[in-house]
Scaffold this active site. Structure first.
Site, PDB file in Angstrom:
ATOM      1  CG  ASP A   8      -1.870   1.774   1.139  1.00 12.46           C
ATOM      2  OD1 ASP A   8      -1.606   1.542   0.247  1.00 12.46           O
ATOM      3  OD2 ASP A   8      -2.387   1.164   1.965  1.00 12.46           O
ATOM      4  CD  GLU A  68      -4.944   1.344  -2.693  1.00 18.78           C
ATOM      5  OE1 GLU A  68      -5.650   0.773  -1.837  1.00 18.78           O
ATOM      6  OE2 GLU A  68      -4.210   2.191  -2.745  1.00 18.78           O
ATOM      7  CG  ASP A 140      -0.793   3.540   5.917  1.00 14.56           C
ATOM      8  OD1 ASP A 140      -1.541   4.361   5.078  1.00 14.56           O
ATOM      9  OD2 ASP A 140      -0.827   4.356   6.624  1.00 14.56           O
TER      10      ASP A 140
END
Length: 160
Positions: A8, A68, A140
């Site tokens: 992430d 992502e 996160d």
């Protein structure tokens, strides 16, 4: 067994997770957050992200990486900066010849919660249900675990 590195990306907090997947079986290995110094320059922060993600690749030898895709924020400058952090992680992984799969945030959420607009709390709860051994301490870190899980779920349905 496939070892998946989930990332992430973020300039201040880059979440990461390592899981093993075999069919419908999932096993939590490790997770954490890369934390570049807030006072560091942009190049210094990017170097830390690159270096730390490289170390993760050396330590855990993942078979694949899922990351992502950056969504477009209202502030284009924020989107651009986030893209830099994402690029530092991608280059670190690609220098280890690890295939990278990119997923949009809503697809990750949908793969875990069946809702493309799930909030962070819903994602966290699903991470805990699917991988009880995971104890994410930050959003996160939880998101990175979710990204790895989403890849494991989606990869089963796609022939590469």
């Amino acid at each position: 067994m496939t070892r998946i590195l989930g990332i992430d990306p973020g300039l201040l907090h880059t979440g990461w997770a390592i899981i093993d997947a075999n069919g419908s079986e999932r096993r939590y290995i490790a997770s954490g957050v890369v934390l570049p110094k807030k006072t560091g320059t942009l190049p210094e922060r990017l170097a830390i992200i690159f270096y730390e993600v490289s170390k993760l690749c050396d330590t855990f030898t993942p078979d694949v990486c899922s990351i992502e895709i950056t969504f477009v924020n209202k502030n284009p400058q924020t989107t651009l900066i986030l893209g830099h952090a994402r690029a530092a992680a991608i280059v670190a992984v690609s220098t280890h010849n690890i295939p990278i799969y990119e997923y949009e945030p809503n697809k990750i959420k949908k793969a875990l919660t069946s809702a493309g607009h799930a909030d962070k709390d819903q994602v966290y709860k699903m991470v805990k249900i699917l991988l009880p051994a995971a104890q994410p301490k930050t959003p996160d870190e939880s998101d990175a675990i979710a990204i790895a899980l989403a890849h494991a779920n989606m990869a089963r349905m796609v022939i590469f």
